[in-house]
Design a protein around this motif. Structure first.
Motif: not given
Length: 181
Positions: A1-24
């Protein structure tokens, strides 16, 4: 597990290409100390945990990590299908033309929903689509405590919690001056 800046994690979420409406999401106060904890989950993108605090009204500091590669049957019930609220992750417009296009699309959505019977969920989904949101969905968040699901998620990801907590405390110590001025 790699700990990173919180904004880098949000970048991962934004770039995930997952269906946007399926997040919880589930969030609330940290168990120990200042700040908030939040878990974002998506069936195809996994589970992410953030620890943040508002250094001042204009600046948020924090750390995060991906704590699971997918949501399994044990974790799934801990994320809400309907929450006390909703969340969305947004990217700023790329340029002035993009901003004008998103504003026009949003205006069209609002006009359409004003003229027809609709539900809050339908309005939210159409607004998020108009703004090209990479992630949104139901959220259980307690502004004064921790939802019960937070305790269970923290216990499920105990090792990640300990590591993130230690890293987060280092961020706080670097940023927060103790005492009164």
């Amino acid at each position: 597990m790699r700990v990173r800046d919180w904004q880098d994690i949000l970048e991962d979420v934004m770039e995930s290409n997952a269906n946007p409406g399926d997040w919880r999401a589930v969030g609330g106060d940290r168990a120990n100390g200042i700040g908030e904890d939040i878990y974002f989950g998506h069936p195809d993108a996994g589970v992410y945990q953030l620890k943040t605090y508002a250094k001042n009204p204009f600046e948020v500091q924090g750390v995060g990590s991906q704590v699971a590669r997918r949501i399994d049957d044990d974790i799934d019930p801990l994320f809400p299908n309907d929450g006390s609220g909703i969340f969305g992750v947004q990217q700023g417009p790329a340029d002035e033309d993009d901003a004008k296009e998103k504003a026009k699309n949003l205006e069209t959505v609002l006009e359409t929903h004003a003229d027809a019977p609709t539900s809050p969920q339908a309005l939210l989904e159409d607004m998020m689509d108009a703004m090209d949101s990479p992630a949104y969905g139901p959220m259980e968040f307690d502004h004064h405590d921790r939802p019960d699901q937070m305790t269970e998620l923290t216990e499920t990801f105990e090792e990640a919690e300990e590591l993130l907590d230690a890293e987060f405390e280092d961020v706080i110590e670097e940023d927060v001056a103790r005492g009164f001025y």
